[in-house]
Motif scaffolding. Structure first.
Motif, short mmCIF file in Angstrom:
data_model
loop_
_atom_site.label_atom_id
_atom_site.label_comp_id
_atom_site.label_asym_id
_atom_site.label_seq_id
_atom_site.Cartn_x
_atom_site.Cartn_y
_atom_site.Cartn_z
N LEU A 67 1.61 30.92 -1.80
CA LEU A 67 2.69 30.94 -0.81
C LEU A 67 3.90 30.20 -1.37
O LEU A 67 3.75 29.18 -2.04
N PHE A 68 5.08 30.73 -1.04
CA PHE A 68 6.32 30.18 -1.55
C PHE A 68 7.28 29.93 -0.39
O PHE A 68 7.37 30.75 0.53
N GLU A 69 7.96 28.81 -0.48
CA GLU A 69 8.95 28.46 0.53
C GLU A 69 10.33 28.43 -0.10
O GLU A 69 10.54 27.71 -1.08
N GLY A 70 11.24 29.19 0.46
CA GLY A 70 12.63 29.08 0.01
C GLY A 70 13.36 28.17 0.96
O GLY A 70 12.87 27.10 1.32
N HIS A 71 14.54 28.57 1.40
CA HIS A 71 15.20 27.84 2.47
C HIS A 71 14.62 28.30 3.80
O HIS A 71 14.21 29.45 3.94
N VAL A 72 14.60 27.40 4.73
CA VAL A 72 13.99 27.68 6.03
C VAL A 72 15.02 27.36 7.11
O VAL A 72 15.50 26.23 7.18
N GLY A 73 15.33 28.36 7.92
CA GLY A 73 16.41 28.21 8.89
C GLY A 73 15.98 27.61 10.20
O GLY A 73 16.22 28.16 11.27
N GLY A 74 15.32 26.47 10.11
CA GLY A 74 14.87 25.76 11.31
C GLY A 74 13.42 26.10 11.62
O GLY A 74 12.98 27.24 11.46
N GLY A 75 12.67 25.11 12.04
CA GLY A 75 11.25 25.33 12.33
C GLY A 75 10.90 24.97 13.76
O GLY A 75 10.47 25.81 14.54
N PHE A 76 11.04 23.68 14.08
CA PHE A 76 10.87 23.17 15.45
C PHE A 76 9.48 23.41 16.01
O PHE A 76 9.29 23.43 17.22
N GLY A 77 8.51 23.63 15.15
CA GLY A 77 7.14 23.84 15.61
C GLY A 77 6.69 25.29 15.55
O GLY A 77 5.53 25.57 15.32
N VAL A 78 7.63 26.22 15.77
CA VAL A 78 7.19 27.61 15.92
C VAL A 78 7.05 28.35 14.60
O VAL A 78 6.22 29.25 14.48
N ARG A 79 7.88 27.99 13.62
CA ARG A 79 7.84 28.75 12.37
C ARG A 79 6.80 28.16 11.42
O ARG A 79 6.62 26.95 11.35
N GLY A 80 6.14 29.04 10.69
CA GLY A 80 5.21 28.56 9.68
C GLY A 80 3.77 28.53 10.14
O GLY A 80 2.89 28.19 9.37
N GLU A 81 3.55 28.84 11.40
CA GLU A 81 2.17 29.07 11.83
C GLU A 81 1.76 30.45 11.31
O GLU A 81 2.61 31.28 10.97
N LEU A 82 0.46 30.69 11.24
CA LEU A 82 0.00 31.99 10.78
C LEU A 82 0.09 32.98 11.94
O LEU A 82 -0.53 32.78 12.99
N TYR A 83 0.89 34.01 11.75
CA TYR A 83 1.09 35.03 12.79
C TYR A 83 0.54 36.38 12.30
O TYR A 83 0.34 36.57 11.10
N PRO A 84 0.35 37.33 13.22
CA PRO A 84 -0.16 38.64 12.81
C PRO A 84 0.66 39.28 11.69
O PRO A 84 0.11 39.86 10.75
N GLU A 85 1.99 39.13 11.77
CA GLU A 85 2.84 39.80 10.78
C GLU A 85 2.59 39.29 9.36
O GLU A 85 2.73 40.04 8.39
N ASP A 86 2.22 38.00 9.24
CA ASP A 86 1.95 37.45 7.90
C ASP A 86 0.76 38.14 7.26
O ASP A 86 0.77 38.47 6.07
N LEU A 87 -0.28 38.35 8.07
CA LEU A 87 -1.46 39.02 7.53
C LEU A 87 -1.19 40.50 7.27
O LEU A 87 -1.70 41.06 6.30
N LEU A 88 -0.39 41.11 8.12
CA LEU A 88 -0.13 42.54 7.95
C LEU A 88 0.63 42.83 6.66
O LEU A 88 0.29 43.76 5.93
N VAL A 89 1.66 42.02 6.34
CA VAL A 89 2.38 42.29 5.09
C VAL A 89 1.48 42.04 3.88
O VAL A 89 1.55 42.79 2.90
N CYS A 90 0.61 41.04 3.98
CA CYS A 90 -0.29 40.77 2.85
C CYS A 90 -1.30 41.90 2.66
O CYS A 90 -1.52 42.37 1.54
N ALA A 91 -1.88 42.34 3.77
CA ALA A 91 -2.86 43.42 3.68
C ALA A 91 -2.21 44.69 3.15
O ALA A 91 -2.79 45.42 2.33
N ALA A 92 -0.98 44.93 3.58
CA ALA A 92 -0.29 46.15 3.14
C ALA A 92 0.08 46.08 1.66
O ALA A 92 0.00 47.09 0.94
N ALA A 93 0.50 44.90 1.20
CA ALA A 93 0.84 44.77 -0.23
C ALA A 93 -0.38 45.05 -1.09
O ALA A 93 -0.27 45.70 -2.14
N LEU A 94 -1.55 44.61 -0.63
CA LEU A 94 -2.77 44.86 -1.39
C LEU A 94 -3.15 46.33 -1.36
O LEU A 94 -3.51 46.92 -2.35
N ARG A 95 -3.01 46.92 -0.16
CA ARG A 95 -3.51 48.29 -0.01
C ARG A 95 -2.52 49.32 -0.54
O ARG A 95 -2.91 50.29 -1.17
#
Lengths: 781, 163
Positions: free
Chosen positions: A249-277
């Protein structure tokens, strides 16, 4: 080891400003951000990437009958469309925090399976050659569903979640002392019913995730990440059946977090699964409407609280029952916010007996989790409303009732028979009343009361209020930092922390520079990358300066010792006679005499230097800081405001945040954290709320409906940074500064609105909207 | 034909970019994807947050609300055009010196808005400055340092101009 007494031999950061620590030096992050050369998620591109668009549920609760993607699949530029059956092998999103037995069936699948549970739930995903075409195709996906009754009120009786499961997965219970006896013996019992609306962090950058699979090295990369890279890496690897060393995993600039960003969400897994498949890089960038319905919400709680007090207004017991509106699924935080609310509610006060039951309940809304000062913004509002009510009932001054209950400096460290986040609550240090006095004096509290009385006499509706808070910070258990100096003398600091834009690089560089004797502005700080350091616990819970800061201090001191030892050999002096200044090792007693640069020392420690035979080469050290207990910053908020009788609008005129954070590494950045945190607190107090219609359709899906404060709503905010109670739990004495600006805003503004209305206890919910104020004004007349 | 492509030249920071886009492509997307100028950020795509503020013929506009084709023949300025020979300009320096940014996502929009303010009304009153800045959103700073930075840049520029 009790975890509170410092370890013997640990080198403590000396008190007072150092060469760079304790000074408001300029940030090292700013250059690229000011030039437009930042690298936020949407700025990451890979050749031949596909764009993912999510098809989201438009009903709040429904039985999913059929998803027809045939028309979308036939559109030009569309490479694939996936529904639940295409990702059946991917397990639901797991918990990383506050795991409570029985929560597992309530986890969110990456794509909805047979029920739709909130508007915004991912139902299908489209992969296309460009973002516009992906969005066109997503509109052609037909979702057939049969509406079911919606549940939108967490105080209503639980309904069925699934066969054999209801919508109350757990009740968070904590208790100590003789609660029943305390109520029987009480001089007075005060009961309140209070609620806090649904808010969230709403960073200016929406989420994004870009996955790339390099088949040549069998490594899956995820970019656009934040906050918790190492845990997310391990989970993505586990859920997709890969070894963790094959995922980075790589972090560039992050436009604010406040607790909500950076948790594992469905979209994170979907892009990973799609890149593999699909063997193509996959880019997903959330749009703002999606953000409002897809990214974690927070806050919404309803409390029924009772307090038993003696004749002097001292708390004897608190008994609180609250309902936590978790939304449609339990996400990565498990029951964390409810647990924090239950554990942190007593705040700064002596409390002989306490009982709390937090009903953790699901509704047909966007799932909820942490947002800056989670569980504390809510419970500070509840507790401080309670203290104001105690004062009113007994005819005491609100300041006096707090004085009588504050834990005294002499009682520190103060252990409560309570835990939260799996750690015992031991208030590590503090002079609560001392800070209260400082804050009242700085605000001119007594003189202001006379001014307000004079203005009221001319017909103005003005008031003031205060609220005390205790924060928590520095959640362990561990974090590590590696400091290295290369053969050119350049210093690199690799940390397991992350940055959400708060100035992590600068603060860690300052600590490193202080220990090493180098220019902080030339230190390269690496964070948020799993390929550079094996472990890390990330950036959340106001933990980075405490945990990674302490690890930085210890690693830099270790490198310093190594450098002095090697230089001593070169210069034929004892290391104790040497120091490092501006990157040069020289005599400690003056600039004259022999010296050697850190670059030369590093070369002498290189892999091919004869002196290094049989030793691990390099002028480098890695140190891990461990903490069993959190540290507890604290403070007080004072608000002065006026109400427009015609419109019901509340205008905060003047505000003070006094916050003891033990030690300010960079006071300018601390002040920035507090001011920015205040702005978010003000939003939650007066403007922000996710609202739903009776069918569960979200009504706050644009910035025109979800009102975050602009500059026009901001009062003059004074910030008093106190360093009277350094933490004994870390070598820097620091406590986190990220959440104290937010914590007590709702409470202080509510008290001031009451005062302006001359109606104690009028405010029972947040946000305080103009229409409610108008009704309260009518009631006051 | 909805997918018809339009070939034209976009002039950004004095440089000509020959681009080929659909009519529906926003100016923000054209700047970011077709010109490679990713300093202009998208925060809401409905014209409220101001993160995508750029200057068109000197006026601040929302790049998310304009189609790229509408910018043909106009002079566009973005954050990438502010630094002079790699050195930060007075407004950028003032942002750094006054800690007017944290995450930096809204910063390009505020810099362009601030540029327009400095160019049109460098002695702007405090009230008018607040009014002007209220068109953009920041979630990190609480705004005070942004206003302070713009004021500091105005002062620095008037001092420079006077000497």
């Amino acid at each position: 080891m009790d975890g509170i007494t410092p370890a013997a031999g640990r080198r403590i950061l000396p008190a007072g400003p150092g060469k760079v620590v304790g000074r408001g030096v300029a940030r090292i992050e700013d250059g690229p951000l000011l030039r437009g050369e930042g690298r936020f998620a949407a700025d990451v591109n890979f050749s031949r990437q596909l764009h993912m668009r999510v098809v989201r549920a438009e009903l709040a609760h429904a039985r999913l009958l059929r998803v027809d993607a045939s028309a979308a699949r036939a559109m030009p530029g569309v490479v694939a469309v996936w529904t639940a059956e295409d990702v059946a092998e991917i397990p639901p999103i797991p918990f990383r925090a506050t795991k409570v037995r029985g929560l597992e069936p309530y986890c969110q699948p990456v794509l909805a399976r047979d029920r739709l549970r909130y508007v915004g739930e991912p139902v299908a995903v489209v992969f296309a050659e460009d973002a516009y075409r992906a969005e066109d195709a997503a509109e052609m996906v037909v979702v057939e569903a049969e509406e079911l009754p919606v549940l939108l009120d967490a105080t209503a009786p639980p309904a069925e979640f699934a066969s054999g499961l209801d919508t109350e997965p757990t009740v968070v219970r904590k208790e100590y002392g003789e609660v029943g006896a305390a109520f029987r013996a009480a001089h007075a019992v005060i009961e309140l019913e209070l609620s806090v609306g649904r808010h969230s962090g709403v960073p200016l950058e929406t989420r994004g995730a870009i996955a790339r699979y390099d088949a040549s090295s069998d490594v899956l990369e995820l970019h656009g990440t934040a906050k918790k890279q190492h845990w997310n890496r391990d989970e993505i690897a586990r859920l997709l059946g890969r070894p963790p060393n094959g995922v980075h995993l790589f972090e560039g600039h992050v436009g604010g977090g406040f607790g909500v960003r950076g948790e594992l969400y469905p979209e994170d897994l979907l892009v990973c699964a799609a890149a593999l498949r699909l063997r193509r890089s996959i880019k997903w960038i959330e749009d703002r409407r999606e953000h409002f319905v897809a990214t974690n919400h927070s806050r919404e709680q309803h409390h029924r609280i009772r307090a038993a007090v003696d004749a002097e207004g001292r708390l004897l017991a608190i008994d609180d029952v609250f309902f936590h509106d978790q939304g449609a699924y339990v996400r990565t935080h498990g029951a964390r916010v409810a647990d924090l609310a239950a554990g942190m509610l007593p705040g700064p006060y002596r409390l002989p007996a306490y009982r709390v039951a937090g009903h953790f309940r699901l509704t047909n809304k966007t799932p909820a989790a942490t947002y800056r000062a989670p569980g504390r913004f809510e419970t500070t509002f509840v507790r401080e409303r309670l203290m104001d009510a105690v004062a009113n009932r007994l005819g005491l001054d609100p300041v006096e009732v707090r004085r009588r209950n504050l834990v005294a400096a002499a009682e520190m460290p103060f252990a409560r028979p309570l835990d939260t986040l799996g750690t015992d609550i031991i208030l590590d240090s503090g002079d609560y009343e001392g800070l209260l006095d400082k804050a009242l004096a700085r605000f001119g509290w007594d003189a202001m009361q006379e001014e307000l009385a004079a203005r009221r006499a001319t017909g103005e509706c003005v008031g003031a209020g205060l609220a005390f808070f205790v924060e928590k910070s520095g959640l362990g258990p561990s974090d590590g930092v590696r400091v290295s100096i290369d053969a050119t003398g350049a210093v690199e600091l690799v940390s397991g922390a992350a940055s959400v834009g708060q100035g992590v690089e600068t603060v860690l560089a300052q600590i490193c520079a202080e220990a090493l004797g180098v220019d902080y502005a030339r230190i390269r700080v690496v964070r948020g990358r799993t390929d550079r350091i094996e472990f890390g616990n990330g950036a959340h819970a106001s933990r980075v300066t405490v945990m990674s800061g302490s690890a930085t201090w210890e690693a830099a001191l270790a490198v310093r010792e190594m450098a002095l030892e090697t230089a001593g050999t070169l210069l034929q002096l004892s290391p104790s006679e040497l120091t490092i200044a501006e990157g040069v090792v020289c005599r400690a007693d003056g600039p004259a005499g022999p010296s050697v640069t850190l670059a030369e020392v590093a070369r002498r420690m290189g892999p091919n230097a004869p002196e290094m035979r049989g030793r691990t080469p390099g002028l480098t050290a890695e140190r891990w800081f461990w903490s069993d207990h959190m540290v507890y910053p604290y403070g007080v908020h004072l608000a002065q405001l006026r109400i427009d009788r015609g419109t019901g609008a509340v205008t905060v005129e003047r505000y003070l945040v006094a916050n003891d954070i033990g030690r300010a590494i960079n006071p300018v950045l601390v002040e920035g954290q507090i001011r920015g945190g205040f702005a978010q607190g003000l939003g939650g107090a007066l403007f922000e709320e996710f609202r739903y219609d009776p069918q569960g359709q979200p009504l706050s899906t644009t910035f025109a409906d979800y009102l975050i404060p602009t500059i026009a709503e901001m009062p003059v905010v004074d910030v008093l940074i106190a360093e009277d109670a350094p933490s004994p739990l870390n070598p820097l004495g620091v406590k986190g500064a990220g959440e104290g600006g937010t914590n007590a805003v709702g409470a202080a503004v509510a008290a001031a609105v009451d005062d302006a209305l001359r109606r104690p206890g009028a405010v029972t919910s947040l946000p305080i909207l103009p229409a409610q104020v108008r009704r309260m004004l009518d009631g006051a007349a | 034909m909805s997918d018809a492509m339009h070939d034209f030249t976009l002039t950004v920071n004095g440089q000509a970019y020959a681009i080929r886009v659909e009519a529906r492509r926003t100016l923000a997307d054209a700047l970011r994807e077709d010109c490679g100028l990713t300093g202009t950020h998208l925060g809401c795509e409905h014209g409220v947050c101001g993160a995508c503020t750029v200057l068109m013929d000197g006026q601040p506009v929302r790049a998310c609300l304009l189609f790229a084709v509408q910018a043909e023949g106009r002079a566009i300025r973005t954050v990438e055009g502010l630094a002079e020979g790699g050195a930060l300009n007075p407004l950028q320096r003032a942002f750094a010196e006054n800690h007017a940014l944290q995450c930096g996502y809204c910063t390009p929009g505020f810099l362009m808005l601030g540029t327009a303010i400095l160019e049109t009304d460098p002695s702007i009153s405090d009230e008018a400055l607040v009014e002007a800045l209220s068109s953009n959103l920041c979630r990190c700073t609480g705004y005070a340092n942004i206003a302070r930075a713009i004021r500091a840049a105005a002062d620095a520029m008037s001092t420079e101009g006077a000497t």
